[in-house]
Each structure stands twice: as structure tokens, then as C-alpha cells.
Design an enzyme around this catalytic site. Structure first.
Site, PDB file in Angstrom:
ATOM      1  N   ARG A   1       0.479   4.748  -0.159  1.00 28.88           N
ATOM      2  CA  ARG A   1       0.916   4.289  -1.487  1.00 28.88           C
ATOM      3  C   ARG A   1       0.790   5.396  -2.529  1.00 28.88           C
ATOM      4  NH1 ARG A   1      -4.175   0.746  -3.694  1.00 28.88           N
ATOM      5  NH2 ARG A   1      -5.668   1.484  -2.165  1.00 28.88           N
TER       6      ARG A   1
ATOM      7  N   SER B   1      -2.516  -0.600  -8.174  1.00 33.62           N
ATOM      8  CA  SER B   1      -2.481  -0.651  -6.709  1.00 33.62           C
ATOM      9  C   SER B   1      -1.310   0.140  -6.144  1.00 33.62           C
ATOM     10  CB  SER B   1      -2.354  -2.105  -6.232  1.00 33.62           C
ATOM     11  OG  SER B   1      -3.488  -2.843  -6.606  1.00 33.62           O
TER      12      SER B   1
ATOM     13  N   GLU C   1       7.746 -12.063  -9.751  1.00 33.67           N
ATOM     14  CA  GLU C   1       8.496 -11.149  -8.890  1.00 33.67           C
ATOM     15  C   GLU C   1       9.985 -11.491  -8.820  1.00 33.67           C
ATOM     16  OE1 GLU C   1       5.741 -12.788  -7.988  1.00 33.67           O
ATOM     17  OE2 GLU C   1       4.214 -11.225  -7.813  1.00 33.67           O
TER      18      GLU C   1
ATOM     19  N   HIS D   1       0.775  -2.203   0.695  1.00 36.43           N
ATOM     20  CA  HIS D   1      -0.133  -3.156   1.332  1.00 36.43           C
ATOM     21  C   HIS D   1       0.562  -3.943   2.442  1.00 36.43           C
ATOM     22  CE1 HIS D   1      -2.269  -1.944  -2.207  1.00 36.43           C
ATOM     23  NE2 HIS D   1      -3.300  -2.728  -1.989  1.00 36.43           N
TER      24      HIS D   1
END
Lengths: 315, 279
Positions: A13, A40, A61, A112
Site C-alpha cells: 500500500r 491506511s 463508498e 488490505h
């Protein structure tokens, strides 16, 4: 001595975040959206340098995917960032209609992904996202192998016109792809040549496949390791070429074997050159909490599992 | 204005004939929004002479409730986006005039696919954000059904636009109080839409006569004056589903049902031929 030694360790990431930062400096059309996970997704530096080109959408989202589709109208290149589960399953119809069917130049960047998310457990460990995305007509699906390659891929998709799903992960992971190695969307990379069996791996699993291959080399087993960083469009020629030589194949992915890389390879093999194939992946089940290493071992995705599978196929 | 009204009558004839020809499609909402589309494309929208996807320097329109494609196709064709004769291909194999609008076949005028409800407001807001980034002062318009407001994404988008002062957008909600299964109050009561949008931070205009062309133009022009003031603008436009055809009004039953030969003849008799001519 390995051809691809470990150069360091970093989360993939961060490769996305650093690639995005570079794009912020070089491509004025690149904009970024995030659904309350900017830290994140390692988007902080881009945000700091380009506040006017960053859209924090909150925990929404579906709206993020729609905004991204709309931003392309007017020439922007939107990069959406959230976890893989919320980048795909949660917003499948928004992606399907507003992005894929509408042919919008949106880059869906998903962190993730897979078991190696770890302790958060199955709600967040999506193992179906590759399947969901590869089924969409016109969608490019990329799952890079390490930090360097994730950065390269992030840069490459900005120059590619069309919707892209870029899948990467949370944990620190070995860096082994040289910074200067050419990354081309849709072009598989033969990382280690071999003659006994072909191992097609994607994402984090590429490193594990290399470890398995190098360890078996000491036992006289010649394993070819191919990095399938682009699952769609699949490099069919590279797949056929390799198994023409080896006659046996294994696939490795941090994903359900249903709908993943293995099925794509199986289709190419059965249509072109029927070949014995073993698919290493999660077998139609959800994940659970644990450390990445514990989970890879429990679900049969460890280096040892790959070695065993190779030896079994060569019996 | 008389010409515009005659245009609207022709659009209604087109809607009925298109839907009848393939015995499928959505005449009710299309007829109800005929004045809106006529006002928008004939009076309000600032458009470039050639359609481009990016639409830089021109107003953009997004249809979120894509099932009322017949009215949009008719108006697009009759405002020069593609040949009027192409209306005869509606919903037929290999057509650019798909059941629900899409960019997939490259139909000029369409900038995103719609049909699966609730997605168009987000897309329109995204396009409005792009206009701001491009220092493009033209506006973004979008249309929604009232039943469509039952989709959660609409409210995600509504919250976003107000919270981020997206004030270059004029959304319109076709408030006809009807959806496929019945009245909106029977299916899922939505309460006071004006208060809901106000509570979400929108500047709300209520248009009582959405089938009165002068009133629709006035409302859209008023809405334009309310842009650029820090709030997104919404028009709650009250219309009659099936407007213009007596037996199609006052019921939800013509939402997605095509008239048969006899019903078509009856309907067209109520909408005499125009100087624009049938396709």
C-alpha cells in the site's frame, strides 16, 4: 544465489501511496478520492501536496464510485482508495453501471486485500474481489507483487485509458522486484526460468513462490516462476509458452480459488494446451483473525504448501 | 413558447409511438417529464454545437432515472444530437437507443449509463467537481424520480454535495408520487421531501406545476440564480405521471406498460400531429 534477493521490506500500500504522490507532481489531471481511510491507503502526502485535487467522501463508498465516474467527465483521472472489500463487493453495481459499462477512466485502488490483512478477520479479508472485477467487461485487473511493483503499477495505470482495479495489501512484505524492472500492463514476468513445472503467482504469493522454487532448486527440481501481475487481460502467450516447456502448472493466489487467477489460467490451458494444474488459494471459505503468516499457513498458502504441491505434481 | 408547446406535443407522440412499437418501455414518467426536457433542451441548457464527452464550457445533463429514456431520446433527437429517424430503433437489436441510456453504443447526448437507480446524483456531482477544477462556470443538471430517492446512495450524494458546497448543480426530482408497485406512500412513505433536502443542506425550490411549460422554464431559470451561493440546488417538480393522455393519468399502471394499438390510437388522437412531424 537468488536472482531476486530481498532488497528490503515495505507494505505494498505504501507503493500505491508513493506512486500517487509522484503522479500528483507529474500529472495535473490525477485526482484522488478516499472513503475515510486516507492514512491506511498512504495517501497523506498526495493530500498534503494537492489539497484541491483530493476528495474526502466520508464513509460512503457508493457515492465515491459515482463521484469518480463523474470526475472523468472533464478529463480528470480519478484514483479511488479504500479497502478491497469496500472497493468491490460493497459497490459492485456502482462500478458495473457508472464505471465499467460507462467506460469511465477510473482507477479503483484497493488495499488490505486477501488473508494477509490479518487480525481484522473475514469481514475485511475479501477473497472474491479478483473474481468480481475480472468478470466486468473492459475492466483491467492488476495485483502487483511488492512495494516497487505497486508503485510502478500505480504510475502505469494513470497512462492507461480505461477502468482499472489495482489490488494491494496491508502487511510489510519483502521487496524483490528491482526498481528498474520494466512493468507493462498485461505482460507476465518470468522471474525464474525452469523446466519441470510452471508456477503462476500473483500479489504477495509471488515472493512465496520464489522461495519455494529456490529451495527446491537445491533438491534438483527446476521450477519456473511467473509473476502474473495483470490478471486481466491475462498474458495468454506467456502461460502457454511456459507450460509448453514444463507440462505442469501450479497457480498461487491470496484469493478464493473460485473466480481467481487459477480459474483464468485453467481456462487458457484447457482451451490451448490441456495441462495438469493445481490451484493454490483459499478453498471456497471465508478467512478469520490471525497474523498474516498464521493465516497463510492455516489456509494452505505457505512456502511449504507450495513446495509440497510442486513435489506432488512431479511424483 | 407556442412552438415549444408544439414541440412537447410531438415529444409525447414520439414517446407513445416508440413504446408501442416494441411493446415495452416506460411511457408514464416519460410523459410526465416532457415539459422538463423541453424546457431544459430548448430554453435552459447552454450547449456547444457538437457533443463531446467532456462537455467543457457547456452545461451538462444527467438522467438518473434512466427508465424514462423515451422522452430523453425524443428530445435529444429533435435537438440535433442524432437523426430523428433513429427513434424507430428504440429497444431493438443493435440500436444505440438501448432500453436504458448508455454510453456503450456512443449515443450523442449520453455521458453515463443509468437504469440501476440512485447512481446519477453522485455522477453529476463528480462532473460538477470537475467543472470547478477546470474553472468552468457552466452548470450541471440532473433528473431523478421520486421513487428513486429510496436508494441510499442518493442521500450519500446529497450529504456530500451540501457538505462540500457543490453549488454548481441543479438537481430536479420528478415528484409524481408513483412507482412501479403503487404510490410512493404505499410502497415506502418518504415524508416531507422539502424538509429532508433542506435538512441535508440543499437550497430547495418547489415547482407545483411541473407540466406547465412556462412554470418549468421559470423554475429552472430561478434555480440558476440560486447557484454559486454555497449550496446545491434541488427543484421538487410535481408532475402527473402519464401527463397528456387522459387514461394514463391518475394511476401508476402506465409506469412501464406499453399501449396496445387501440390505446395508441386513442392517445394520439389526444395529441394532434405537429409541424415537427412524426419520425
Amino acid at each position: 544465489m537468488s536472482t531476486y534477493p530481498k532488497l528490503g521490506e515495505k507494505d505494498t500500500r505504501s507503493g500505491f501511496g508513493d506512486g500517487l504522490t509522484e503522479l500528483g507532481r507529474t500529472n495535473p489531471n490525477v485526482v484522488a478520492l478516499c472513503a475515510d481511510l486516507a492514512g491506511s491507503l498512504k495517501m497523506d502526502q498526495f493530500i498534503k501536496e494537492n489539497p484541491e485535487r483530493y476528495f474526502q467522501v466520508g464513509i460512503a463508498e457508493a457515492n465515491m464510485m459515482g463521484l469518480a465516474a463523474g470526475l472523468t467527465i472533464g478529463g480528470k483521472i480519478p484514483f479511488t482508495g479504500t479497502f478491497a472489500n469496500f472497493s468491490t463487493g460493497r459497490v459492485y453495481d456502482q462500478i458495473r453501471q457508472s464505471i465499467a459499462y460507462s467506460g469511465k477512466n477510473v482507477k479503483i485502488c484497493a488495499s488490505h486485500a486477501g488473508l494477509t490483512l490479518g487480525e481484522d478477520g473475514a469481514t475485511h479479508q475479501i477473497l472474491e474481489d479478483i473474481g468480481l472485477m475480472k468478470m466486468l467487461p473492459g475492466m483491467t485487473v492488476i495485483c502487483p507483487a511488492d512495494y516497487n511493483q505497486t508503485k510502478q503499477a500505480t504510475l502505469a495505470i494513470a497512462d492507461y485509458e480505461g477502468p482499472v482495479y489495482l489490488r494491494f495489501g496491508r502487511p510489510k512484505w519483502p521487496i524483490f522486484i528491482p526498481e528498474n524492472m520494466l512493468f507493462e500492463i498485461g505482460k507476465a514476468q518470468v522471474l525464474k526460468e525452469g523446466k519441470d513445472i510452471s508456477v503462476f503467482a500473483t500479489g504477495h504469493m509471488v515472493w512465496l513462490a520464489l522461495q519455494a522454487a529456490e529451495s527446491l532448486a537445491n533438491q534438483g527440481v527446476s521450477v519456473e516462476v511467473i509473476n502474473i501481475h495483470t490478471i486481466k487481460p491475462l498474458d495468454r502467450e506467456a502461460v502457454v509458452k511456459s507450460v509448453t516447456k514444463t507440462g505442469k502448472a501450479i497457480t498461487c493466489e491470496e484469493h478464493n480459488v473460485l473466480g481467481g487467477l487459477g480459474e483464468s489460467i485453467a481456462a487458457v490451458l484447457s482451451e490451448n494446451i490441456p495441462t495438469p494444474l493445481k490451484m493454490i488459494g483459499v478453498n471456497d471459505t471465508f478467512g478469520e483473525s490471525g497474523t498474516p503468516d498464521q493465516l497463510l499457513e492455516k489456509y494452505g498458502l505457505s512456502v511449504e504448501n507450495i513446495q509440497t504441491a510442486i513435489l506432488n505434481m512431479l511424483k | 413558447m407556442d412552438t415549444h408547446k408544439e414541440f412537447a406535443r410531438q415529444v409525447r407522440r414520439d414517446i407513445l409511438r416508440m413504446v408501442h412499437a416494441v411493446q415495452s418501455g416506460h411511457p408514464g414518467g416519460s410523459l410526465g417529464c416532457t415539459e422538463y426536457f423541453t424546457a431544459l433542451y430548448r430554453v435552459v441548457l447552454k450547449r456547444n454545437s457538437t457533443f463531446t464527452m467532456d462537455g467543457k464550457g457547456e452545461d451538462l445533463f444527467f438522467l438518473s432515472n434512466g427508465h424514462i429514456s423515451p422522452v430523453w431520446y425524443s428530445v435529444l433527437a429533435r435537438t440535433g444530437h442524432f437523426p430523428v429517424s433513429e427513434l424507430a430503433t428504440f429497444r431493438k437489436l443493435n440500436t444505440r437507443l438501448q432500453g436504458h441510456p448508455t454510453t456503450h453504443e456512443g449515443l450523442p447526448g449520453v455521458r453515463v449509463a443509468s437504469g440501476s437507480l440512485g447512481q446519477g446524483l453522485s455522477v453529476a456531482i463528480g462532473a460538477a467537481l470537475a467543472k470547478k477544477l477546470n474553472q468552468d462556470e457552466s452548470l450541471v443538471y440532473c433528473l431523478h424520480g421520486d421513487g428513486e430517492l429510496q436508494e441510499g446512495q442518493i442521500w450519500e450524494a446529497a450529504m456530500y454535495a451540501a457538505g462540500n458546497k457543490v453549488d454548481n448543480i441543479i438537481a430536479t426530482v420528478d415528484v409524481n408520487g408513483k412507482q412501479i408497485d403503487g404510490s410512493t406512500d404505499e410502497v415506502l412513505p418518504m415524508g416531507n421531501l422539502s424538509e429532508k433536502f433542506s435538512a441535508f443542506g440543499w437550497d430547495v425550490l418547489v415547482l407545483e406545476q411541473g407540466n406547465n411549460l412556462e412554470e418549468v422554464v421559470r423554475s429552472l431559470e430561478l434555480a440558476k440564480t440560486r447557484t454559486g451561493k454555497g449550496k446545491p440546488v434541488v427543484i421538487l417538480m410535481k408532475t402527473e405521471m402519464g401527463a397528456g393522455v387522459d387514461f394514463m393519468m391518475g394511476t401508476h399502471k402506465w409506469h412501464g406498460v406499453a399501449p396496445n394499438d387501440e390505446q395508441l390510437a386513442n392517445a394520439l388522437a389526444q395529441l394532434p400531429e405537429t409541424s415537427f412531424g412524426d419520425y
